[in-house]
Scaffold this motif. Structure first.
Motif, PDB file in Angstrom:
ATOM      1  N   ARG A 157      41.539  45.793  47.172  1.00 42.40           N
ATOM      2  CA  ARG A 157      40.834  45.601  45.621  1.00 42.40           C
ATOM      3  C   ARG A 157      39.229  46.543  46.569  1.00 42.40           C
ATOM      4  O   ARG A 157      38.601  47.284  45.355  1.00 42.40           O
ATOM      5  N   GLU A 200      42.967  27.509  43.103  1.00 44.07           N
ATOM      6  CA  GLU A 200      42.925  28.464  43.116  1.00 44.07           C
ATOM      7  C   GLU A 200      41.990  29.333  44.210  1.00 44.07           C
ATOM      8  O   GLU A 200      41.105  29.587  44.339  1.00 44.07           O
ATOM      9  N   HIS A 208      47.532  40.780  46.862  1.00 49.24           N
ATOM     10  CA  HIS A 208      47.759  40.361  46.191  1.00 49.24           C
ATOM     11  C   HIS A 208      46.195  39.229  45.711  1.00 49.24           C
ATOM     12  O   HIS A 208      45.730  38.424  46.007  1.00 49.24           O
ATOM     13  N   TYR A 209      45.664  39.144  44.661  1.00 49.81           N
ATOM     14  CA  TYR A 209      44.616  38.666  44.212  1.00 49.81           C
ATOM     15  C   TYR A 209      44.914  38.183  42.304  1.00 49.81           C
ATOM     16  O   TYR A 209      45.061  38.545  41.666  1.00 49.81           O
ATOM     17  N   TYR A 210      44.433  36.915  42.405  1.00 47.90           N
ATOM     18  CA  TYR A 210      44.823  36.079  41.522  1.00 47.90           C
ATOM     19  C   TYR A 210      43.770  36.597  40.024  1.00 47.90           C
ATOM     20  O   TYR A 210      44.761  36.258  39.378  1.00 47.90           O
ATOM     21  N   LYS A 211      42.834  36.316  40.890  1.00 42.13           N
ATOM     22  CA  LYS A 211      41.772  36.209  39.514  1.00 42.13           C
ATOM     23  C   LYS A 211      41.316  38.500  39.684  1.00 42.13           C
ATOM     24  O   LYS A 211      40.810  38.736  40.760  1.00 42.13           O
ATOM     25  N   LEU A 240      40.344  32.124  45.640  1.00 38.93           N
ATOM     26  CA  LEU A 240      39.276  33.691  45.066  1.00 38.93           C
ATOM     27  C   LEU A 240      39.209  34.697  45.969  1.00 38.93           C
ATOM     28  O   LEU A 240      38.367  36.124  45.758  1.00 38.93           O
TER      29      LEU A 240
END
Length: 155
Positions: free
Chosen positions: A44, A114, A152-155, A116
């Motif tokens: 990202r 989770e 992959h990014y959780y948020k 970050l």
């Protein structure tokens, strides 16, 4: 089983590795070697570094055994993409576990269980996928091979 176990264990492996390396000293008389390029997509931003652990045994990978990672390295991100080549690998199957250490603190940051920061496993179809070594690995033999890993990014 926690889907982030791979990344958490890989962090330890990367921190325990005394020298980050993209070339493996496997060139021995009579041993054929090849190269494996790991292409990381969906990063990202260009902040921090991407940490990568390469596994050549299903037991180590499936257990996320940081001590038995075949090789590891870290690299800066350029244009939200990363391409790293491991040279002089003996013929074998290899799988990769990665994470994006965006704040360069050397840790895979989590809050309340989770993640970050971004993470990825070769062969994973989505963020919560937990591929086995068989699904995550590619056979490296003669010549060059490429493995793709999505961040992959959780948020």
């Amino acid at each position: 089983m926690n889907s982030y176990k791979y990344v958490s264990a890989a962090v330890v492996a990367l921190l325990m590795t005394s020298a980050c390396m993209a070339e493996v000293d496997g060139q021995q008389a009579g041993v054929e070697t090849a190269s494996l390029t790991v292409e990381v997509s969906k990063i990202r931003n260009n902040d921090g570094r991407v940490m990568l652990a390469l596994y050549d045994h299903k037991e180590a990978f499936n257990a996320a055994d940081e001590v038995r990672a075949y090789a590891s390295m870290s690299s800066k991100v350029v244009n939200s993409h990363l391409r790293v080549t491991f040279e002089n690998l003996p013929a074998s199957k290899y799988a990769a576990i990665i994470f994006h250490d965006e704040n360069s603190n050397g840790a895979f940051d989590m809050k309340r269980g989770e993640p970050l920061e971004g993470y990825g496993v070769s062969g994973a179809l989505h963020a919560l996928d937990e591929p086995t070594f068989k699904k995550a690995s590619v056979l490296v033999g003669d010549g060059k091979q490429t493995i793709a890993v999505k961040m992959h990014y959780y948020k």
